[in-house]
Scaffold this motif. Structure first.
Motif, PDB file in Angstrom:
ATOM      1  N   VAL A  64       0.629  -1.146  -0.341  1.00  0.00           N
ATOM      2  CA  VAL A  64       0.034  -0.039  -0.087  1.00  0.00           C
ATOM      3  C   VAL A  64       0.796   1.364  -0.023  1.00  0.00           C
ATOM      4  CG1 VAL A  64      -1.740   1.327   1.298  1.00  0.00           C
ATOM      5  CG2 VAL A  64      -1.850  -1.179   1.386  1.00  0.00           C
ATOM      6  N   GLY A  65       0.689   2.003  -0.942  1.00  0.00           N
ATOM      7  CA  GLY A  65       1.417   3.253  -1.008  1.00  0.00           C
ATOM      8  C   GLY A  65       0.720   4.214  -0.505  1.00  0.00           C
ATOM      9  N   THR A  66       1.060   5.775  -0.688  1.00  0.00           N
ATOM     10  CA  THR A  66       0.190   6.763   0.042  1.00  0.00           C
ATOM     11  C   THR A  66      -0.887   7.398  -0.687  1.00  0.00           C
ATOM     12  OG1 THR A  66       1.775   8.181  -1.024  1.00  0.00           O
ATOM     13  CG2 THR A  66       2.377   7.461   1.134  1.00  0.00           C
ATOM     14  N   GLY A  67      -1.131   6.859  -1.992  1.00  0.00           N
ATOM     15  CA  GLY A  67      -2.242   7.775  -2.838  1.00  0.00           C
ATOM     16  C   GLY A  67      -3.587   6.876  -2.674  1.00  0.00           C
ATOM     17  N   SER A  68      -4.344   6.965  -3.648  1.00  0.00           N
ATOM     18  CA  SER A  68      -5.555   6.245  -4.140  1.00  0.00           C
ATOM     19  C   SER A  68      -5.096   5.090  -4.500  1.00  0.00           C
ATOM     20  CB  SER A  68      -6.448   7.335  -5.017  1.00  0.00           C
ATOM     21  OG  SER A  68      -6.612   8.367  -4.679  1.00  0.00           O
ATOM     22  N   ASN A  69      -4.178   4.849  -4.989  1.00  0.00           N
ATOM     23  CA  ASN A  69      -4.006   3.301  -5.617  1.00  0.00           C
ATOM     24  C   ASN A  69      -3.881   2.481  -4.529  1.00  0.00           C
ATOM     25  OD1 ASN A  69      -1.347   1.408  -6.915  1.00  0.00           O
ATOM     26  ND2 ASN A  69      -3.106   2.059  -8.382  1.00  0.00           N
ATOM     27  N   GLY A  70      -3.267   2.935  -3.424  1.00  0.00           N
ATOM     28  CA  GLY A  70      -3.320   2.232  -1.956  1.00  0.00           C
ATOM     29  C   GLY A  70      -4.864   1.950  -1.282  1.00  0.00           C
ATOM     30  N   GLY A 154      -0.688  -2.368  -4.723  1.00  0.00           N
ATOM     31  CA  GLY A 154      -1.330  -0.746  -4.498  1.00  0.00           C
ATOM     32  C   GLY A 154      -0.333   0.264  -4.176  1.00  0.00           C
ATOM     33  N   LEU A 155       1.133   0.155  -4.824  1.00  0.00           N
ATOM     34  CA  LEU A 155       2.033   1.123  -4.167  1.00  0.00           C
ATOM     35  C   LEU A 155       1.783   2.419  -4.889  1.00  0.00           C
ATOM     36  CD1 LEU A 155       4.977  -1.395  -4.223  1.00  0.00           C
ATOM     37  CD2 LEU A 155       4.220  -0.141  -2.211  1.00  0.00           C
ATOM     38  N   GLY A 159      -0.757   8.379 -10.158  1.00  0.00           N
ATOM     39  CA  GLY A 159      -0.326   9.560  -9.821  1.00  0.00           C
ATOM     40  C   GLY A 159       1.159   9.200  -9.235  1.00  0.00           C
ATOM     41  N   GLY A 160       1.647   8.059  -9.775  1.00  0.00           N
ATOM     42  CA  GLY A 160       3.093   7.905  -9.442  1.00  0.00           C
ATOM     43  C   GLY A 160       4.069   8.279 -10.134  1.00  0.00           C
ATOM     44  N   ARG A 161       5.189   8.819  -9.713  1.00  0.00           N
ATOM     45  CA  ARG A 161       6.554   9.040 -10.628  1.00  0.00           C
ATOM     46  C   ARG A 161       7.233   7.970 -10.952  1.00  0.00           C
ATOM     47  NH1 ARG A 161       6.507  12.551  -6.351  1.00  0.00           N
ATOM     48  NH2 ARG A 161       7.956  11.232  -5.157  1.00  0.00           N
ATOM     49  N   PRO A 162       7.701   7.777 -12.135  1.00  0.00           N
ATOM     50  CA  PRO A 162       8.159   6.382 -12.456  1.00  0.00           C
ATOM     51  C   PRO A 162       9.433   5.924 -11.485  1.00  0.00           C
ATOM     52  CG  PRO A 162       8.112   7.735 -14.371  1.00  0.00           C
ATOM     53  CD  PRO A 162       7.594   8.735 -13.144  1.00  0.00           C
ATOM     54  N   PRO A 177       8.461 -15.903  -5.214  1.00  0.00           N
ATOM     55  CA  PRO A 177       8.289 -16.038  -6.650  1.00  0.00           C
ATOM     56  C   PRO A 177       6.843 -16.775  -7.036  1.00  0.00           C
ATOM     57  CG  PRO A 177      10.316 -16.843  -5.994  1.00  0.00           C
ATOM     58  CD  PRO A 177       9.676 -16.535  -4.739  1.00  0.00           C
ATOM     59  N   ALA A 178       6.303 -17.783  -5.993  1.00  0.00           N
ATOM     60  CA  ALA A 178       5.145 -18.365  -6.124  1.00  0.00           C
ATOM     61  C   ALA A 178       4.012 -17.549  -6.185  1.00  0.00           C
ATOM     62  CB  ALA A 178       5.135 -19.676  -5.544  1.00  0.00           C
ATOM     63  N   ALA A 179       3.828 -16.399  -5.414  1.00  0.00           N
ATOM     64  CA  ALA A 179       2.725 -15.765  -5.398  1.00  0.00           C
ATOM     65  C   ALA A 179       2.147 -15.096  -6.572  1.00  0.00           C
ATOM     66  CB  ALA A 179       2.933 -14.630  -4.290  1.00  0.00           C
ATOM     67  N   LEU A 180       0.745 -15.017  -6.516  1.00  0.00           N
ATOM     68  CA  LEU A 180       0.189 -14.410  -7.833  1.00  0.00           C
ATOM     69  C   LEU A 180       0.357 -12.760  -7.457  1.00  0.00           C
ATOM     70  CD1 LEU A 180      -1.815 -14.634 -10.345  1.00  0.00           C
ATOM     71  CD2 LEU A 180      -3.665 -14.354  -8.719  1.00  0.00           C
ATOM     72  N   VAL A 181       0.999 -11.953  -8.489  1.00  0.00           N
ATOM     73  CA  VAL A 181       1.143 -10.494  -8.337  1.00  0.00           C
ATOM     74  C   VAL A 181      -0.025  -9.851  -9.072  1.00  0.00           C
ATOM     75  CG1 VAL A 181       2.558  -8.715  -8.653  1.00  0.00           C
ATOM     76  CG2 VAL A 181       3.598 -10.929  -7.719  1.00  0.00           C
ATOM     77  N   VAL A 182      -0.552  -9.194  -8.425  1.00  0.00           N
ATOM     78  CA  VAL A 182      -1.926  -8.185  -9.140  1.00  0.00           C
ATOM     79  C   VAL A 182      -1.539  -6.863  -8.881  1.00  0.00           C
ATOM     80  CG1 VAL A 182      -4.598  -8.170  -9.459  1.00  0.00           C
ATOM     81  CG2 VAL A 182      -3.458 -10.349  -8.729  1.00  0.00           C
ATOM     82  N   ALA A 183      -1.414  -6.349 -10.172  1.00  0.00           N
ATOM     83  CA  ALA A 183      -1.007  -5.108 -10.223  1.00  0.00           C
ATOM     84  C   ALA A 183      -2.320  -4.295 -10.054  1.00  0.00           C
ATOM     85  CB  ALA A 183      -0.160  -4.430 -11.459  1.00  0.00           C
ATOM     86  N   VAL A 184      -2.599  -3.308  -9.396  1.00  0.00           N
ATOM     87  CA  VAL A 184      -3.612  -2.515  -9.197  1.00  0.00           C
ATOM     88  C   VAL A 184      -3.393  -1.282  -9.923  1.00  0.00           C
ATOM     89  CG1 VAL A 184      -5.100  -1.041  -7.654  1.00  0.00           C
ATOM     90  CG2 VAL A 184      -4.097  -3.133  -6.696  1.00  0.00           C
ATOM     91  N   ASP A 185      -4.256  -1.105 -11.430  1.00  0.00           N
ATOM     92  CA  ASP A 185      -4.233  -0.138 -12.305  1.00  0.00           C
ATOM     93  C   ASP A 185      -3.124  -0.274 -13.407  1.00  0.00           C
ATOM     94  OD1 ASP A 185      -5.896   1.609 -13.573  1.00  0.00           O
ATOM     95  OD2 ASP A 185      -5.214   3.528 -12.321  1.00  0.00           O
ATOM     96  N   VAL A 186      -1.825  -0.088 -12.621  1.00  0.00           N
ATOM     97  CA  VAL A 186      -0.828  -0.314 -13.272  1.00  0.00           C
ATOM     98  C   VAL A 186       0.325  -1.028 -12.419  1.00  0.00           C
ATOM     99  CG1 VAL A 186      -1.035   1.699 -15.059  1.00  0.00           C
ATOM    100  CG2 VAL A 186       0.052   1.915 -12.680  1.00  0.00           C
ATOM    101  N   PRO A 187       1.249  -1.734 -13.039  1.00  0.00           N
ATOM    102  CA  PRO A 187       2.279  -2.088 -12.185  1.00  0.00           C
ATOM    103  C   PRO A 187       3.374  -0.975 -11.516  1.00  0.00           C
ATOM    104  CG  PRO A 187       2.481  -3.424 -14.335  1.00  0.00           C
ATOM    105  CD  PRO A 187       1.380  -2.288 -14.438  1.00  0.00           C
TER     106      PRO A 187
END
Ligand SMILES: NC(=O)C1=CN([C@@H]2O[C@H](COP(=O)(O)OP(=O)(O)OC[C@H]3O[C@@H](n4cnc5c(N)ncnc54)[C@H](O)[C@@H]3O)[C@@H](O)[C@H]2O)[C@@H](O)CC1
Ligand SMILES: Nc1ncnc2c1ncn2[C@@H]1O[C@H](COP(=O)(O)OP(=O)(O)O)[C@@H](O)[C@H]1O
Ligand SMILES: [K+]
Length: 539
Positions: A64-70, A154-155, A159-162, A177-187
């Motif tokens: 979880v990042g600081t913005g709405s993506n989190g 959700g990092l 609104g993220g800077r690259p 490595p075995a976890a399923l990684v789901v990006a929220v909106d964009v990786p």
């Protein structure tokens, strides 16, 4: 057509869909975020059930990042917790989305500090250590991540800077490595508009590598564009009620099978070989005889009305032996495909190549310029300026190295150097620049192939397996695209459609294993038949 819209356009459409978006107090989240989170949770729950039978007991970790993506990740986490998942949120920053946190806590989810250097969820964990390396995850975060079945990224969103800061990079490094990684909106970490992947101090892409990206309202350009397309996994678009009219024109498009089937030229009862289109091929030479065979084979297999091959006696004889359908020597054509496997210093091929280019520039005969034909185009543009995009139909098909050379050649007076690595890191910027500078449509080959027009339209196709990166595959693409130009398709359509069919033919030829370029050409009729009869690509 899969479409992606620029971040600015998405923000405008969001504001239009929810007039109270900017004025809502913290903690009172509006319909857009709640729809996004509901859609995200449904996709994740479906994927978890498919993988392990049930959602109950699945270990879900939210980064979880600081913005709405989190905020999206936290609200989705609350729904998954309500469905029986064990949900842990790891906070990468000094604060997190208030409404999302409250809803996760109310649903029984845990909230932990994410970074080793932070003393708690309220303390920043952003400092790089003195060598600029990632700070590492907190030990609680490492324990939570080590057992994760699913990780929601959700990092950072639109609104993220690259790039990832140390705290985020530490968490991402601890994802098993075995976890399923789901990006929220964009990786997180990718540049959402350009698709560029920033690199860390060691030169590795500093972003999340997702198995699945759940994106909201419309795809973002990075989800289709190289190089980011290789870190997004499968893309699912969740409808959050944005008005397509408010979104406006797409920034990037990808042909899907319905569009491809509509575009592919199908002969009718009134057609003959000339009305279907004659393709002239200038490919190969005494050194690269194979290019002549591969390009003409692909053209014949892609359904040209007729193929004329122009070249010196040795490749001509080989083509004649292997392909009785091909007519040797120049003549009237509806399009040219020139340059594949042609040595720019080959005097024997210089004349036919120059004639094709002149026909393209002076008479508007559609023309594909590959490999050895690109220096002649650069010389023509340097002498006479960009081609007129209205009066010509020219498609350039460079790979990254050839595009770098073309741009360097065009900027020669200014002493400009363009490295291949720069094209690979910023393919969109360079393809658009080349299209503007030449007045031609540019098809930049790669694992994701990019098409750019002089007026800024962009398509991206990710259709082929990695096995397609093999000698001669580009000659096959030129043959297919040439046939489509000869049938009257505009360069932008011909290039995208040829790329899609070429990639799918490679998948058939490969069947999961190695392939050779000729096998790709041979697989084209089956792919086209499947496409036209079923409106889908072969499995
Ligand atoms: N606005 C809306 O209507 C909707 C927004 N949604 C979500 O909101 C996201 C956009 O949210 P935001 O605009 O809050 O932006 P983000 O959540 O992408 O992040 C912005 C925050 O991260 C910080 N930040 C930016 N780059 C950073 C970096 N490289 N390292 C560390 N910190 C960094 C900024 O200072 C800011 O606090 C979308 O991607 C989507 O997930 C969805 O809920 C759908 C509706
Ligand atoms: N990693 C990859 N995954 C999928 N397709 C690829 C990959 N690398 C290259 N390709 C495709 O293979 C073809 C290679 O063409 P090119 O570089 O011109 O090779 P050649 O000159 O040997 O024919 C292009 O269509 C390109 O898009
Ligand atoms: K994200």
């Amino acid at each position: 057509m899969t479409t992606a819209h620029a971040v600015d356009a998405v923000r405008r459409a969001e504001a239009a869909a929810d007039p109270h978006l900017a004025s809502r107090p913290a903690g009172q989240d509006g319909p857009l975020m709640l729809r996004a989170a509901a859609g995200l949770a449904a996709v994740v729950a479906g994927e978890v059930r498919r993988r392990r039978g049930r959602l109950y007991g699945a270990r879900v970790v939210l980064l979880v990042g600081t913005g709405s993506n989190g905020g999206d990740a936290l609200h989705a986490g609350a729904r998954l917790a309500a469905g029986g998942a064990q949900v842990t949120a790891l906070l990468a920053g000094p604060r997190a989305h208030a409404g999302g946190l409250a809803s996760l806590r109310a649903a029984g989810g845990r909230v932990l500090p994410g970074a080793a250097s932070s003393g708690g969820p309220d303390r920043p964990g952003h400092q790089d250590d003195d060598r600029g390396r990632a700070a590492g995850a907190s030990s609680a975060a490492e324990v939570a991540l080590s057992g994760a079945d699913v990780v929601l990224d959700g990092l950072l969103g639109t609104g993220g800077r690259p790039g990832l800061d140390a705290a985020a990079a530490g968490l991402v490094a601890a994802v098993p490595p075995a976890a399923l990684v789901v990006a929220v909106d964009v990786p997180s970490g990718v540049d959402a508009d350009s698709g560029e992947l920033p690199r860390d101090a060691a030169g590795r892409p500093s972003c999340v590598h997702a198995d699945l990206t759940v994106t909201f309202g419309t795809a973002k350009p990075a989800l289709l564009l190289p190089p980011a397309a290789r870190v997004v996994g499968r893309v699912v678009v969740v409808d959050i009620g944005l008005d397509p009219a408010a979104l406006g024109p797409a920034a990037v498009e990808e042909l899907d099978p319905e569009q491809a089937a509509l575009l592919w030229p199908v002969p009718g009862p009134q057609d003959d070989k000339y009305s279907r289109g004659v393709l002239g091929v200038v490919a190969g030479g005494d050194t690269y005889t194979g290019a002549a065979l591969l390009c003409t084979t692909a053209a014949v297999r892609a359904g040209a009305g007729m193929v004329r091959y122009v070249g010196p006696p040795r490749p001509t004889e080989l083509v004649r032996q292997r392909l009785p359908e091909v007519v040797p020597g120049a003549g009237r054509v509806q399009a040219w495909a020139v340059g594949s496997g042609v040595d720019p210093d080959d005097d024997a091929q210089a004349g036919p190549l120059a004639q094709a280019l002149a026909a393209a520039v002076d008479d508007g005969v559609p023309c594909l310029l590959d490999a050895g034909a690109l220096p002649a185009l650069a010389a023509r543009v340097r002498a006479g300026g960009p081609l007129d995009p209205e009066g010509t139909a020219v498609l350039l098909t460079p790979h990254a190295g050839e595009l770098a050379r073309l741009l360097a050649e065009l900027g020669r007076e200014d002493g400009e150097r363009v490295e291949r690595s720069a094209v690979e890191e910023r393919p969109l910027e360079h393809a658009l620049r080349a299209a503007r500078a030449t007045g031609a449509v540019v098809l930049l080959k790669g694992s994701t192939t990019l098409l750019a027009t002089p007026d800024g339209r962009v398509r991206a196709q990710t259709d082929g397996p990695g096995w397609l990166g093999t000698a001669g595959a580009g000659d096959v693409l030129a043959g297919i695209a040439g046939v489509l130009l000869a049938a009257g398709l505009a360069p932008f359509d011909a290039g995208a459609l040829a790329t899609a069919v070429h990639g799918r033919a490679a998948a058939v030829a490969s069947a999961g294993g190695p392939l050779h370029a000729e096998a790709v050409a041979l697989a084209v009729p089956g792919v086209v038949a499947h496409l036209l009869t079923r409106r889908e690509w072969p499995a």
